[in-house]
Design a protein around this motif. Structure first.
Motif, PDB file in Angstrom:
ATOM      1  N   TYR A   1      -5.912  10.783   6.124  1.00 22.24           N
ATOM      2  CA  TYR A   1      -7.247  10.407   5.649  1.00 22.24           C
ATOM      3  C   TYR A   1      -7.172  10.272   4.130  1.00 22.24           C
ATOM      4  N   ALA A   2      -8.192   9.658   3.531  1.00 24.03           N
ATOM      5  CA  ALA A   2      -8.202   9.408   2.089  1.00 24.03           C
ATOM      6  C   ALA A   2      -8.338  10.711   1.308  1.00 24.03           C
ATOM      7  N   VAL A   3      -7.352  10.993   0.478  1.00 23.33           N
ATOM      8  CA  VAL A   3      -7.351  12.168  -0.393  1.00 23.33           C
ATOM      9  C   VAL A   3      -7.572  11.653  -1.810  1.00 23.33           C
ATOM     10  N   THR A   4      -8.667  12.094  -2.414  1.00 16.60           N
ATOM     11  CA  THR A   4      -8.977  11.612  -3.753  1.00 16.60           C
ATOM     12  C   THR A   4      -8.260  12.446  -4.818  1.00 16.60           C
ATOM     13  N   THR A   5      -8.149  11.843  -5.992  1.00 14.27           N
ATOM     14  CA  THR A   5      -7.505  12.490  -7.129  1.00 14.27           C
ATOM     15  C   THR A   5      -8.319  12.174  -8.384  1.00 14.27           C
ATOM     16  N   ASP A   6      -8.143  12.975  -9.410  1.00 19.37           N
ATOM     17  CA  ASP A   6      -8.784  12.662 -10.688  1.00 19.37           C
ATOM     18  C   ASP A   6      -7.747  12.135 -11.696  1.00 19.37           C
ATOM     19  N   CYS A   7      -6.507  12.067 -11.281  1.00 18.06           N
ATOM     20  CA  CYS A   7      -5.398  11.554 -12.087  1.00 18.06           C
ATOM     21  C   CYS A   7      -5.101  12.401 -13.320  1.00 18.06           C
ATOM     22  N   THR A   8      -5.638  13.603 -13.429  1.00 17.61           N
ATOM     23  CA  THR A   8      -5.392  14.406 -14.615  1.00 17.61           C
ATOM     24  C   THR A   8      -3.973  14.960 -14.655  1.00 17.61           C
ATOM     25  N   HIS A   9      -3.324  15.048 -13.526  1.00 12.83           N
ATOM     26  CA  HIS A   9      -1.954  15.585 -13.470  1.00 12.83           C
ATOM     27  C   HIS A   9      -0.896  14.526 -13.736  1.00 12.83           C
ATOM     28  N   ILE A  10      -1.315  13.280 -13.958  1.00 11.15           N
ATOM     29  CA  ILE A  10      -0.394  12.157 -14.138  1.00 11.15           C
ATOM     30  C   ILE A  10      -0.414  11.738 -15.601  1.00 11.15           C
TER      31      ILE A  10
ATOM     32  N   LEU B   1       0.824  -1.210   0.000  1.00 14.48           N
ATOM     33  CA  LEU B   1       0.000   0.000   0.000  1.00 14.48           C
ATOM     34  C   LEU B   1       0.857   1.259   0.000  1.00 14.48           C
ATOM     35  N   ARG B   2       1.849   1.310   0.854  1.00 19.86           N
ATOM     36  CA  ARG B   2       2.659   2.517   1.039  1.00 19.86           C
ATOM     37  C   ARG B   2       3.560   2.832  -0.157  1.00 19.86           C
ATOM     38  N   GLN B   3       3.704   1.879  -1.079  1.00 16.74           N
ATOM     39  CA  GLN B   3       4.503   2.119  -2.280  1.00 16.74           C
ATOM     40  C   GLN B   3       3.647   2.514  -3.490  1.00 16.74           C
ATOM     41  N   CYS B   4       2.329   2.432  -3.341  1.00 16.81           N
ATOM     42  CA  CYS B   4       1.440   2.782  -4.451  1.00 16.81           C
ATOM     43  C   CYS B   4       1.327   4.297  -4.579  1.00 16.81           C
ATOM     44  N   ASP B   5       1.060   4.736  -5.789  1.00 15.70           N
ATOM     45  CA  ASP B   5       0.791   6.151  -6.039  1.00 15.70           C
ATOM     46  C   ASP B   5      -0.713   6.417  -6.023  1.00 15.70           C
ATOM     47  N   VAL B   6      -1.471   5.540  -6.680  1.00 11.95           N
ATOM     48  CA  VAL B   6      -2.925   5.686  -6.739  1.00 11.95           C
ATOM     49  C   VAL B   6      -3.558   4.343  -6.392  1.00 11.95           C
ATOM     50  N   LEU B   7      -4.621   4.398  -5.600  1.00  9.91           N
ATOM     51  CA  LEU B   7      -5.382   3.220  -5.219  1.00  9.91           C
ATOM     52  C   LEU B   7      -6.826   3.438  -5.629  1.00  9.91           C
ATOM     53  N   VAL B   8      -7.392   2.477  -6.340  1.00  8.78           N
ATOM     54  CA  VAL B   8      -8.824   2.472  -6.604  1.00  8.78           C
ATOM     55  C   VAL B   8      -9.404   1.503  -5.593  1.00  8.78           C
TER      56      VAL B   8
ATOM     57  N   GLN C   1     -16.455   3.556  -5.617  1.00  6.74           N
ATOM     58  CA  GLN C   1     -15.008   3.407  -5.665  1.00  6.74           C
ATOM     59  C   GLN C   1     -14.338   4.767  -5.753  1.00  6.74           C
ATOM     60  N   ARG C   2     -13.205   4.879  -5.066  1.00  5.24           N
ATOM     61  CA  ARG C   2     -12.484   6.150  -5.032  1.00  5.24           C
ATOM     62  C   ARG C   2     -11.122   6.003  -5.699  1.00  5.24           C
ATOM     63  N   LEU C   3     -10.685   7.068  -6.349  1.00  7.94           N
ATOM     64  CA  LEU C   3      -9.308   7.183  -6.833  1.00  7.94           C
ATOM     65  C   LEU C   3      -8.557   7.933  -5.743  1.00  7.94           C
ATOM     66  N   ILE C   4      -7.679   7.220  -5.044  1.00  8.82           N
ATOM     67  CA  ILE C   4      -7.009   7.796  -3.878  1.00  8.82           C
ATOM     68  C   ILE C   4      -5.544   8.065  -4.180  1.00  8.82           C
ATOM     69  N   ASP C   5      -5.124   9.265  -3.891  1.00  6.49           N
ATOM     70  CA  ASP C   5      -3.712   9.631  -3.960  1.00  6.49           C
ATOM     71  C   ASP C   5      -3.078   9.084  -2.679  1.00  6.49           C
ATOM     72  N   VAL C   6      -2.379   7.971  -2.801  1.00  9.10           N
ATOM     73  CA  VAL C   6      -1.875   7.264  -1.619  1.00  9.10           C
ATOM     74  C   VAL C   6      -0.887   8.106  -0.827  1.00  9.10           C
TER      75      VAL C   6
ATOM     76  N   ALA D   1      -0.381  11.404  -0.712  1.00  8.44           N
ATOM     77  CA  ALA D   1      -1.034  12.541  -0.064  1.00  8.44           C
ATOM     78  C   ALA D   1      -1.903  12.068   1.101  1.00  8.44           C
ATOM     79  N   SER D   2      -2.538  10.936   0.956  1.00  5.18           N
ATOM     80  CA  SER D   2      -3.391  10.383   2.013  1.00  5.18           C
ATOM     81  C   SER D   2      -2.576   9.974   3.224  1.00  5.18           C
ATOM     82  N   LEU D   3      -1.417   9.357   2.990  1.00  3.21           N
ATOM     83  CA  LEU D   3      -0.552   8.970   4.108  1.00  3.21           C
ATOM     84  C   LEU D   3      -0.084  10.197   4.887  1.00  3.21           C
ATOM     85  N   ARG D   4       0.227  11.283   4.152  1.00  2.00           N
ATOM     86  CA  ARG D   4       0.648  12.524   4.824  1.00  2.00           C
ATOM     87  C   ARG D   4      -0.512  13.161   5.587  1.00  2.00           C
TER      88      ARG D   4
END
Length: 172
Positions: A162-171, A121-128, A149-154, A156-159
């Motif tokens: 809590y779960a911080v969602t992303t739209d992945c448009t910056h990736i 988990l801690r090595q992932c960038d995005v988690l669905v 289902q959420r697109l989670i910025d892993v 940012a969430s660890l920092r």
């Protein structure tokens, strides 16, 4: 790298629909969730698929200079967290973006006392996260099948804690 076997249903060498950019997709074999309407029901059987060494998958990813990231799908990747955590560790050293799909929620994974689940988990960038729920199916959603289902910025969430969602448009 500690070479280990991973049970997979298959791979896609180059995908543009399983995450941002051009991705190598690994479909793990075995899933405890059995979501009605699952997109990959053939991956549910833990005895199905085939075993492959993670060194072979790593070699396949590294052989393609177009690959910007790797997506772990399933099946349930977190049921094989130990070999995947090792594979992802090496992929991250090579600068690959890591995205994982799971039927578990972010909160459930964080509560796991399995150190391999935590390492993956801690090595992932995005988690669905979250199970596919057929009643919430929505084909307009980016990189996910149902509205729960959420697109989670892993990272940012660890920092944030809590779960911080992303739209992945910056990736890309």
């Amino acid at each position: 790298m500690k070479d280990q076997n991973l049970r997979i249903a298959g791979v896609i060498d180059e995908s543009i629909v399983d995450g941002p950019g051009i991705r190598f997709v690994i479909f793990t074999q075995g899933c405890p969730h059995h979501c009605p309407g699952c997109h990959n029901p053939q991956t549910h059987d833990f005895a199905g698929g085939e075993e492959v060494l993670i060194s072979k998958l790593l070699s396949d990813v590294q052989a393609d200079p177009l690959i910007s990231g790797v997506t772990l799908s399933g099946g349930e990747p977190f049921c094989q967290a130990e070999p995947l955590a090792e594979l992802v560790r090496v992929l991250k050293l090579g600068g690959k973006h890591i995205m994982a799909y799971t039927g578990y929620t972010w909160e459930q994974l964080l509560e796991s006392d399995d150190h391999c689940v935590q390492a993956l988990l801690r090595q992932c960038d995005v988690l669905v996260d979250g199970p596919f729920i057929e009643a919430e199916r929505d084909l307009s959603l980016r990189f996910r099948g149902s509205r729960n289902q959420r697109l989670i910025d892993v990272q940012a969430s660890l920092r944030a804690g809590y779960a911080v969602t992303t739209d992945c448009t910056h990736i890309s």
